[in-house]
Structures are given as C-alpha cells and as structure tokens.
Design a protein around this motif. Structure first.
Motif, mmCIF file in Angstrom:
data_model
loop_
_atom_site.group_PDB
_atom_site.id
_atom_site.type_symbol
_atom_site.label_atom_id
_atom_site.label_comp_id
_atom_site.label_asym_id
_atom_site.label_seq_id
_atom_site.Cartn_x
_atom_site.Cartn_y
_atom_site.Cartn_z
ATOM 1 N N LEU A 10 0.957 -1.578 -0.037
ATOM 2 C CA LEU A 10 -0.105 0.277 0.138
ATOM 3 C C LEU A 10 0.362 1.774 -0.035
ATOM 4 O O LEU A 10 1.872 1.264 0.451
ATOM 5 C CB LEU A 10 -1.029 0.024 1.445
ATOM 6 N N LYS A 11 0.519 2.156 -0.652
ATOM 7 C CA LYS A 11 1.563 3.785 -1.061
ATOM 8 C C LYS A 11 0.429 4.454 -0.189
ATOM 9 O O LYS A 11 -1.081 4.809 -0.117
ATOM 10 C CB LYS A 11 1.308 4.069 -2.597
ATOM 11 N N PRO A 12 0.367 5.699 -0.011
ATOM 12 C CA PRO A 12 -0.238 7.244 0.981
ATOM 13 C C PRO A 12 -1.392 7.469 0.061
ATOM 14 O O PRO A 12 -2.223 7.759 -0.363
ATOM 15 C CB PRO A 12 0.829 8.266 0.610
ATOM 16 N N ASP A 13 -0.907 6.893 -1.440
ATOM 17 C CA ASP A 13 -1.776 7.382 -2.592
ATOM 18 C C ASP A 13 -3.157 6.581 -3.120
ATOM 19 O O ASP A 13 -4.157 6.841 -3.600
ATOM 20 C CB ASP A 13 -1.132 7.588 -4.068
ATOM 21 N N ASP A 14 -3.087 5.758 -2.147
ATOM 22 C CA ASP A 14 -4.219 4.641 -1.404
ATOM 23 C C ASP A 14 -5.215 4.783 -0.891
ATOM 24 O O ASP A 14 -6.413 4.449 -0.430
ATOM 25 C CB ASP A 14 -3.530 3.225 -1.484
ATOM 26 N N THR A 15 -4.651 6.209 -0.276
ATOM 27 C CA THR A 15 -5.954 6.883 1.142
ATOM 28 C C THR A 15 -6.982 7.137 0.248
ATOM 29 O O THR A 15 -7.076 7.751 -0.766
ATOM 30 C CB THR A 15 -5.492 8.207 1.570
ATOM 31 N N ALA A 16 -8.071 6.599 1.066
ATOM 32 C CA ALA A 16 -9.111 6.714 0.060
ATOM 33 C C ALA A 16 -10.174 6.208 1.163
ATOM 34 O O ALA A 16 -10.443 5.865 1.825
ATOM 35 C CB ALA A 16 -9.448 6.661 -1.490
ATOM 36 N N VAL A 17 -11.798 6.396 1.012
ATOM 37 C CA VAL A 17 -12.930 5.689 1.438
ATOM 38 C C VAL A 17 -13.085 4.314 0.091
ATOM 39 O O VAL A 17 -12.907 4.931 -1.059
ATOM 40 C CB VAL A 17 -14.104 6.585 1.333
ATOM 41 N N THR A 68 -6.597 4.140 5.202
ATOM 42 C CA THR A 68 -5.580 5.386 5.473
ATOM 43 C C THR A 68 -4.563 4.779 5.595
ATOM 44 O O THR A 68 -3.931 4.139 5.860
ATOM 45 C CB THR A 68 -6.076 6.226 6.489
ATOM 46 N N VAL A 69 -3.728 5.295 4.192
ATOM 47 C CA VAL A 69 -1.449 4.766 4.520
ATOM 48 C C VAL A 69 -1.323 5.696 4.977
ATOM 49 O O VAL A 69 -1.256 6.382 4.010
ATOM 50 C CB VAL A 69 -0.999 4.123 3.039
ATOM 51 N N SER A 70 -0.302 5.811 5.798
ATOM 52 C CA SER A 70 0.853 7.108 6.167
ATOM 53 C C SER A 70 1.766 6.332 7.136
ATOM 54 O O SER A 70 0.826 5.164 8.059
ATOM 55 C CB SER A 70 -0.967 8.238 6.902
#
Length: 114
Positions: free
Chosen positions: A85-92, A111-113
């Motif tokens: 997972l990457k931060p850009d995968d953060t979403a609903v 949330t990817v952080s």
C-alpha cells in the motif's frame, strides 16, 4: 434490494497490507457482478477491481498487481486483498454490486500513512 456492508479498513503504514471484506444480502449472490471502488478527497470515485459471476477479474491500471479481488459465493462475501500500500491508496473504499442496477455499501476508510 441488495445490502452491502464493508469492513476491514483502517490505518496502515506504507508498504503494509489490508484485507477488505464486503458482506452482501440476497439469495442469488453468485450472479451478482461485484466490485470495489474508491474515492479520495477531492477526486472522483474510481474502479479498483471487479469480479464477474464466473470469476473473471478486472483491475484499475494503478493496481499493478498489488491488489487481488476474490469472492466466496457460499458466504455471500467479496474480498479485496491489498498489498504494498502507498499513501496514494488513501481513500474511502466502496463495495459495489450490480444486478439490474447498482448497489453500494457505506464505505470503509483506508488510510496509508507513516
């Protein structure tokens, strides 16, 4: 009427993994086209993955082998295994079913952080 309930979202570090689950109602689940979509703040909802009743799968271009969609027709469940997972995968992330019309779940936050 098809009801969908997602679970499995949460906070994960970059490079980590999550498995999303979607429970669907209905006695003909095996016939539904099922999918996962996502929507990040300020962006349009986009297709993540789709699985047909026969098991054929499709993925958004950004997935690049990191995610796997699967279904268990005996349990009326669809899953999304997300790796690397990457931060850009953060979403609903939303579960979708199609049987004559579209049905949507309420969404689960990923949330990817660090």
């Amino acid at each position: 009427q098809v009801q969908l309930v997602e679970s499995g979202g949460g906070l994960v570090h970059p490079g980590g993994s999550l498995r999303l689950s979607c429970a669907a109602s209905g006695t003909i689940f095996s016939k539904y086209l099922m999918g996962w979509y996502r929507q990040a703040p300020g962006k349009q909802r986009e297709l993540v993955a789709r699985i047909l009743s026969g098991g054929t799968t499709y993925y958004g271009d950004f997935v690049k082998g990191r995610f796997t969609i699967s279904r268990d027709n005996a349990k009326n469940m669809v899953y999304l295994q997300m790796n690397s997972l990457k931060p850009d995968d953060t979403a609903v992330y939303y579960c979708e079913a199609y049987w004559g019309r579209e049905y949507w779940g309420q969404g689960t936050q990923v949330t990817v952080s660090t």
